[in-house]
Design an enzyme around this catalytic site. Structure first.
Site, short mmCIF file in Angstrom:
data_model
loop_
_atom_site.label_atom_id
_atom_site.label_comp_id
_atom_site.label_asym_id
_atom_site.label_seq_id
_atom_site.Cartn_x
_atom_site.Cartn_y
_atom_site.Cartn_z
CG ASP A 82 0.01 -94.40 26.29
OD1 ASP A 82 0.28 -93.44 25.54
OD2 ASP A 82 0.25 -94.46 27.47
CB SER A 83 1.42 -99.64 25.30
OG SER A 83 1.33 -99.24 26.86
#
Length: 140
Positions: free
Chosen positions: A19-20
């Protein structure tokens, strides 16, 4: 730092990293394309990073046979993971598919497959922009 066998990580841990990583790629892309105001950056980034967009990208990847068999294995690990969190703006199926998408990104990043990660993310960014241009053309 302790050594961890990335291939043994659960889908949620992979998605957490993915996600990051995906968000950084998208933010860099938007900034390098001239968007600098925070409100416009956020609104534009959502078109790339929302659960709905990520689930759509997975369907497009499947259609294009973009992912390897091993990458599909990590997608399924993320999709099938038992998450304690709930989606804010998506149904549970869309949320789970997007978790699988993020798990693939996390897997590629954490295993140091930078070139492959670049290839997949750039494909995703181009696909979203192509779809946005198509939708914009339909409105005009």
């Amino acid at each position: 730092m302790a050594k961890v066998d990335v291939k043994l990580l659960n889908g949620i841990a992979l998605a957490y990293a993915g996600d990051s990583i995906y968000e950084v790629y998208v933010r860099d892309h938007l900034i390098f394309n001239g968007l600098t105001k925070p409100d416009r950056l956020h609104k534009s980034a959502t078109k790339f990073v929302s659960a709905k967009a990520q689930a759509w990208l997975i369907s497009q990847m499947e259609e294009a046979s973009l992912l390897t068999e091993e990458e599909w294995t990590y997608f399924k690990r993320g999709r099938n993971a038992n998450s304690k969190t709930k989606a804010k703006n998506a149904d549970i199926l869309t949320y789970r598919i997007s978790t699988g998408f993020e798990a693939v990104m996390g897997y590629l990043h954490l295993t140091g497959q930078t070139e492959r990660l670049d290839e997949v993310v750039n494909w995703c960014i181009a696909k979203i922009e192509e779809e946005q241009a198509k939708l914009l053309g339909e409105r005009n």
